[in-house]
Design an enzyme around this catalytic site. Structure first.
Site, PDB file in Angstrom:
ATOM      1  N   SER A 157      -4.641  -3.116  -2.024  1.00 43.96           N
ATOM      2  CA  SER A 157      -4.861  -3.872  -0.804  1.00 43.96           C
ATOM      3  C   SER A 157      -5.160  -5.315  -1.174  1.00 43.96           C
ATOM      4  O   SER A 157      -5.499  -5.622  -2.323  1.00 43.96           O
ATOM      5  CB  SER A 157      -6.057  -3.276  -0.037  1.00 43.96           C
ATOM      6  OG  SER A 157      -6.383  -4.070   1.082  1.00 43.96           O
ATOM      7  N   HIS A 186      -2.754   0.449   7.105  1.00 45.38           N
ATOM      8  CA  HIS A 186      -3.029   0.574   5.677  1.00 45.38           C
ATOM      9  C   HIS A 186      -2.988   2.047   5.316  1.00 45.38           C
ATOM     10  O   HIS A 186      -3.264   2.906   6.158  1.00 45.38           O
ATOM     11  CB  HIS A 186      -4.410  -0.029   5.374  1.00 45.38           C
ATOM     12  CG  HIS A 186      -4.788  -0.020   3.936  1.00 45.38           C
ATOM     13  ND1 HIS A 186      -3.983  -0.532   2.950  1.00 45.38           N
ATOM     14  CD2 HIS A 186      -5.886   0.471   3.304  1.00 45.38           C
ATOM     15  CE1 HIS A 186      -4.583  -0.385   1.774  1.00 45.38           C
ATOM     16  NE2 HIS A 186      -5.735   0.226   1.975  1.00 45.38           N
ATOM     17  N   CYS A 201       0.797  -1.222   0.000  1.00 48.18           N
ATOM     18  CA  CYS A 201       0.000   0.000   0.000  1.00 48.18           C
ATOM     19  C   CYS A 201       0.836   1.281   0.000  1.00 48.18           C
ATOM     20  O   CYS A 201       0.470   2.253  -0.668  1.00 48.18           O
ATOM     21  CB  CYS A 201      -1.005  -0.005   1.141  1.00 48.18           C
ATOM     22  SG  CYS A 201      -0.310  -0.187   2.787  1.00 48.18           S
TER      23      CYS A 201
END
Length: 172
Positions: A100, A82, A47
């Site tokens: 993702s 994330h 990410c």
């Protein structure tokens, strides 16, 4: 105006091996140089590298406001982190670029009227993945100056989400 193809040739890096040096404190110039290296090598990415790529691909789009949004979540006592690149255009609204393992936690079309609405959509995606969203961090917007060495402020604002709904704090 789709910035990020639904089916990208980029694959998610499941190996845990770091292919690229990611010194996020070295300024936008370093981030863009790393993005160029990512494009040249065509290796799988995670990410953070997707945010670097999104920044690189949108750098000449001066009509866009771009800022990273990072998330901290928990599933079964394990914490996860994330990050995505939120993008805003006056005529289109907010969206996000990213990658993702879960399709609902990456690309978001530019259709959200507010940043809060975009974050609420991510919060719902985390719920659907059985994750408890603990915190959301918003960075300061990126400049469009590709030579900037000013350190990037990746976590300028922290929203604690544990046990609350983002809609209660910042209605869309």
């Amino acid at each position: 105006a789709r910035l990020w193809p639904r089916r990208t040739t980029r694959r998610y890096n499941h190996t845990g091996v770091q292919y690229f040096r990611k010194k996020r404190d070295r300024g936008q110039k370093h981030v863009l140089l790393t993005a160029r290296e990512i494009i040249q090598t065509s290796l799988p990415i995670q990410c953070v590298e997707a945010v670097f790529l999104g920044l690189y691909l949108t750098n000449d789009m001066t009509n866009l406001l771009r800022l990273p949004i990072s998330f901290k979540s928990r599933l079964k006592r394990r914490s996860y982190r994330h990050i995505v690149l939120a993008v805003y255009d006056k005529s289109l609204g907010w969206g996000a670029l990213g990658i993702s393992r879960r399709s609902t936690l990456m690309y978001k079309p530019m259709k959200f009227p507010t940043l809060s609405a975009l974050v609420q959509d991510y919060q719902e995606s985390y719920r659907e993945s059985w994750h408890e969203l603990l915190a959301v961090y918003c960075a300061l917007p990126f400049t469009h100056n590709s030579h900037s060495d000013v350190p990037i402020k990746w976590k300028a604002l922290r929203l604690a989400c544990e046990g609350i709904d983002v809609a209660e704090v910042a209605p869309a």
